[in-house]
Design a protein around this motif. Structure first.
Motif, PDB file in Angstrom:
ATOM      1  N   PHE A 273       8.728   7.167   1.874  1.00 28.02           N
ATOM      2  CA  PHE A 273       7.524   7.926   1.512  1.00 28.02           C
ATOM      3  C   PHE A 273       6.514   7.077   0.747  1.00 28.02           C
ATOM      4  CE2 PHE A 273      10.660  11.385   2.015  1.00 28.02           C
ATOM      5  CZ  PHE A 273       9.985  12.148   2.960  1.00 28.02           C
ATOM      6  N   LEU A 274       6.934   5.880   0.339  1.00 30.28           N
ATOM      7  CA  LEU A 274       6.010   4.976  -0.350  1.00 30.28           C
ATOM      8  C   LEU A 274       5.498   3.868   0.568  1.00 30.28           C
ATOM      9  CD1 LEU A 274       7.746   4.631  -3.829  1.00 30.28           C
ATOM     10  CD2 LEU A 274       5.727   5.988  -3.244  1.00 30.28           C
ATOM     11  N   LYS A 275       5.811   3.959   1.857  1.00 29.19           N
ATOM     12  CA  LYS A 275       5.314   2.962   2.805  1.00 29.19           C
ATOM     13  C   LYS A 275       3.784   2.941   2.789  1.00 29.19           C
ATOM     14  CE  LYS A 275       9.049   2.672   6.225  1.00 29.19           C
ATOM     15  NZ  LYS A 275       9.422   2.889   7.632  1.00 29.19           N
ATOM     16  N   GLY A 276       3.244   1.740   2.697  1.00 32.96           N
ATOM     17  CA  GLY A 276       1.791   1.595   2.723  1.00 32.96           C
ATOM     18  C   GLY A 276       1.086   2.029   1.455  1.00 32.96           C
ATOM     19  N   ALA A 277       1.858   2.301   0.373  1.00 30.98           N
ATOM     20  CA  ALA A 277       1.238   2.814  -0.859  1.00 30.98           C
ATOM     21  C   ALA A 277       0.269   1.801  -1.464  1.00 30.98           C
ATOM     22  CB  ALA A 277       2.316   3.192  -1.880  1.00 30.98           C
ATOM     23  N   TYR A 278       0.699   0.526  -1.524  1.00 30.56           N
ATOM     24  CA  TYR A 278      -0.203  -0.467  -2.115  1.00 30.56           C
ATOM     25  C   TYR A 278      -1.397  -0.733  -1.214  1.00 30.56           C
ATOM     26  CZ  TYR A 278       2.091  -3.967   0.903  1.00 30.56           C
ATOM     27  OH  TYR A 278       2.587  -4.664   1.983  1.00 30.56           O
ATOM     28  N   CYS A 279      -1.213  -0.619   0.110  1.00 27.81           N
ATOM     29  CA  CYS A 279      -2.351  -0.751   1.034  1.00 27.81           C
ATOM     30  C   CYS A 279      -3.353   0.377   0.790  1.00 27.81           C
ATOM     31  CB  CYS A 279      -1.877  -0.680   2.476  1.00 27.81           C
ATOM     32  SG  CYS A 279      -0.908  -2.078   3.036  1.00 27.81           S
ATOM     33  N   ARG A 280      -2.825   1.577   0.634  1.00 29.44           N
ATOM     34  CA  ARG A 280      -3.701   2.739   0.419  1.00 29.44           C
ATOM     35  C   ARG A 280      -4.448   2.609  -0.906  1.00 29.44           C
ATOM     36  NH1 ARG A 280      -5.309   7.641   1.815  1.00 29.44           N
ATOM     37  NH2 ARG A 280      -5.214   9.347   0.300  1.00 29.44           N
ATOM     38  N   ALA A 281      -3.759   2.100  -1.936  1.00 29.61           N
ATOM     39  CA  ALA A 281      -4.416   1.889  -3.222  1.00 29.61           C
ATOM     40  C   ALA A 281      -5.532   0.856  -3.080  1.00 29.61           C
ATOM     41  CB  ALA A 281      -3.405   1.441  -4.275  1.00 29.61           C
ATOM     42  N   LEU A 282      -5.271  -0.206  -2.311  1.00 30.74           N
ATOM     43  CA  LEU A 282      -6.274  -1.255  -2.100  1.00 30.74           C
ATOM     44  C   LEU A 282      -7.456  -0.754  -1.265  1.00 30.74           C
ATOM     45  CD1 LEU A 282      -4.019  -4.384  -1.404  1.00 30.74           C
ATOM     46  CD2 LEU A 282      -5.452  -3.963  -3.412  1.00 30.74           C
ATOM     47  N   VAL A 283      -7.212   0.250  -0.431  1.00 29.37           N
ATOM     48  CA  VAL A 283      -8.298   0.839   0.371  1.00 29.37           C
ATOM     49  C   VAL A 283      -9.136   1.787  -0.480  1.00 29.37           C
ATOM     50  CG1 VAL A 283      -8.806   2.456   2.255  1.00 29.37           C
ATOM     51  CG2 VAL A 283      -7.141   0.623   2.601  1.00 29.37           C
TER      52      VAL A 283
END
Length: 312
Positions: A273-283
């Motif tokens: 459920f945390l997949k891509g979390a840092y990408c989403r934060a960077l977006v």
């Protein structure tokens, strides 16, 4: 802003411009987020954001990172405009003598998040198909065991082809697949983001009435955006999975939100459920940081100042 007469056209222009600039800057990271969230344990093609972007450039070229950008750039203007303008509208009406309570700030954010899904859901539906097409194509080449026997490789569809297919097969409801998950993501996001931004921005104000410097608005937008993005990332993973129409042979399909949660927990564990979390934060961080700077500069108000004024 709450104590001033709201200019809705200016807010719509500001939101639209902010969305266009922000999406252009961060779209490749958003593409990596979608592909990381969609890959399941049996078909892991990418190990990280940088690995995803490098492989995308190698297999699809530089502009492969902007697959689906046209849809996003077209619809992000009304989406961001509705979100930001709706929040200002509700804050304006919930405030009393220029002051607003935290609860009413959260209600205003809830209203903004609810309004925006009218545009967000079909935009995300189309964008995800286009972004994930490259991952499916790469799987066929590099991981043939994930492809169903007898599958014929086809050219990636365009946004118009996907739209026509969905409308033909399922009507307008086809474009709104994942509406529930989108509401579950965007309403809590706005409830967190807007009050957090407003309060962080207040710390940097020059005096009781003066505006905060633009860099304070930018930093406040970045911090509030990234915080809200990470907080709702589990629902974003669910939404992405539900809205994806094409999957590898070994990947799960889902009947709804609860079925998706159950299968992810069973097959991939809670960390999925945390997949891509840092990408989403960077977006999200620069996207909303830029939005607040555009608001601060009053770009919409500046543009409207050139229009002829009606006599009162």
């Amino acid at each position: 802003m709450a104590d001033k007469q709201i200019s809705l056209p200016a807010k719509l222009i500001n939101g639209g411009i902010a969305g266009l600039i922000g999406v252009t800057c961060v779209f490749p990271i958003d593409l990596a987020k979608t592909r990381l969230q969609n890959q399941q344990n049996g078909s892991r093609l990418y190990t990280s954001m940088s690995d995803c972007l490098i492989k995308t450039i190698r297999s699809e070229g530089y502009f492969g990172m902007y697959r689906g950008a046209a849809v996003n750039l077209t619809l992000v203007t009304p989406e961001k405009a509705i979100k930001l303008a709706a929040n200002d509208f509700f804050r304006h009406h919930f405030s009393k003598d220029g002051k607003i309570t935290l609860f009413k700030e959260m209600l205003a954010g809830c209203g903004a998040g609810t309004c925006q899904v009218i545009v967000t859901t079909p935009m995300e539906m189309l964008k995800i198909q286009l972004q994930d097409a490259g991952r499916i194509a790469a799987q066929r080449k590099l991981m043939p065991e994930t492809v169903a026997p007898g599958t014929v490789e086809t050219k990636s569809p365009t946004a118009m082809q996907i739209t026509r297919q969905l409308l033909k097969e399922k009507g307008i409801a086809g474009l709104y697949k994942g509406l529930g998950a989108t509401l579950l993501r965007d309403v809590p996001f706005s409830i967190i983001y807007f009050p957090l931004f407003a309060n962080l921005n207040n710390f940097g104000k020059r005096g009781a009435e003066g505006p905060a410097p633009f860099y304070v608005s930018f930093i406040s937008g970045c911090v509030a955006g990234s915080t809200a993005a990470v907080a709702v990332n589990p629902v974003d993973v669910i939404k992405t999975r539900l809205q994806s129409l094409t999957r590898g042979n070994t990947e799960d399909t889902y009947a709804g939100v609860t079925d998706c949660i159950r299968k992810i927990m069973r097959n991939e564990g809670p960390s999925a459920f945390l997949k891509g979390a840092y990408c989403r934060a960077l977006v999200i961080a620069p996207l909303f940081g830029i939005a607040q700077v555009v608001y601060f500069l009053g770009v919409g108000e500046f543009i409207l100042s050139f229009l002829p004024k009606k006599d009162k």
